[in-house]
Scaffold this motif. Sequence first.
Motif, PDB file in Angstrom:
ATOM      1  N   LYS A   4       0.846  -1.190   0.000  1.00 31.98           N
ATOM      2  CA  LYS A   4       0.000   0.000   0.000  1.00 31.98           C
ATOM      3  C   LYS A   4       0.890   1.252   0.000  1.00 31.98           C
ATOM      4  O   LYS A   4       1.765   1.394   0.858  1.00 31.98           O
ATOM      5  N   ASP A  65      -4.885   7.719   6.617  1.00 35.06           N
ATOM      6  CA  ASP A  65      -4.636   6.747   7.681  1.00 35.06           C
ATOM      7  C   ASP A  65      -3.320   6.022   7.362  1.00 35.06           C
ATOM      8  O   ASP A  65      -3.297   5.054   6.613  1.00 35.06           O
ATOM      9  N   ASP A  67      -1.544   4.153   9.168  1.00 39.88           N
ATOM     10  CA  ASP A  67      -1.404   2.817   9.755  1.00 39.88           C
ATOM     11  C   ASP A  67      -1.617   1.719   8.721  1.00 39.88           C
ATOM     12  O   ASP A  67      -1.158   0.591   8.905  1.00 39.88           O
ATOM     13  N   LYS A  68      -2.312   2.047   7.636  1.00 37.37           N
ATOM     14  CA  LYS A  68      -2.620   1.044   6.612  1.00 37.37           C
ATOM     15  C   LYS A  68      -1.686   1.153   5.399  1.00 37.37           C
ATOM     16  O   LYS A  68      -1.940   0.554   4.361  1.00 37.37           O
ATOM     17  N   ILE A  69      -0.614   1.940   5.545  1.00 35.41           N
ATOM     18  CA  ILE A  69       0.280   2.201   4.417  1.00 35.41           C
ATOM     19  C   ILE A  69       1.661   1.630   4.706  1.00 35.41           C
ATOM     20  O   ILE A  69       2.164   1.716   5.830  1.00 35.41           O
ATOM     21  N   ASP A  70       2.269   1.028   3.682  1.00 31.39           N
ATOM     22  CA  ASP A  70       3.597   0.421   3.837  1.00 31.39           C
ATOM     23  C   ASP A  70       4.725   1.395   3.536  1.00 31.39           C
ATOM     24  O   ASP A  70       5.767   1.375   4.198  1.00 31.39           O
TER      25      ASP A  70
END
Length: 342
Positions: A4, A65, A67-70
């Motif tokens: 992501k 957000d 937290d959902k990303i690499d």
Amino acid sequence: MTHKIAILGASGYTGAELIRLLAGHPAYEIVALGAYSKAGQRLAEVFPHLRHLNLPELVSFDQIDFDKIDLCFCALPHKTSQEVIRDLPKHLKIVDLSADFRLRDPDAYTQWYGNAHGAVEMQGEAVYGLTEFYRDEIAKARLVAGTGCNAATGQFALRPLIEAGVIDLDEIIMDLKCGVSGAGRSLKENLLHAELSEGYNAYAVGGTHRHLGEFDQEFSKLAGRDVKVQFTPHLMPVNRGILATVYVKGDAQEIHATFADAYADEPFLQVLPFGETPSTHHVRGSNFCHIGVTGDRIAGRAIVVAVLDNLTKGSSGQALQNANLMLGEEETSGLMGVPVFP
């Protein structure tokens, strides 16, 4: 596995170039596009050439957000970038396209950019993002600092020669021409068509260009002594491309052989046959850098010509090359597109 990806500064030229490259990457999904003044707009409104892509609309940074990303690409101006990156989550891998983490010495940053560094505590973990020379460190990094486009061109034209000791380190002259997209997308009077077209001009004359900080840092580290090049950039009335003509003292055939040996296994660095020189047309829209070497009529002198696309190999393509290493993907993935010609 799909990674992501977020892009901050997606409404600028390097942001658009990142989107163009990432759209064809098999392992990446763009899930967030951050912008300031253009937040709330659809990408097609800002960049109509990307309207066929199914992408999220531009949003303000606080709406993302993380937290959902690499991995996050930061395609923001210097000073702004460090302030944003300082507050990003610690798990997040970051490729910064600005100048904020390129210079290891905070005092050097202040000297060249005119303000104190606002995230000095992060400088120690930043890896300089010239992929071909910092590959192992980049693969393990959380924060990578992409190079300046002029700085990348000049280093591709000089690093192997400095490391091999085949040129006089006190006699290096670099004459560089850059396309107007290197100045960014912000409105500037001197970049208006009527003031830029049908001519070109030198700028930052006399050793004031900020990318000299990178040259000083990297060349001196390589040589184990101070190395200062004479450097003059020129603004060309073209959209893309950098051409650096570098004048050095040394044996031209030995210099060519040094490049051929150093870059033999590098997929993006192409050394031309001795005596041939490249054009910016040959690398347009690609992640390739072409390098040519010729002798001079004056014995013991040589001319090195290097070209790359400032938005691709000089910035966004290099950023993707680094991201591939950081996320365990094939380094060349998404980057082997053929240059656009004519």
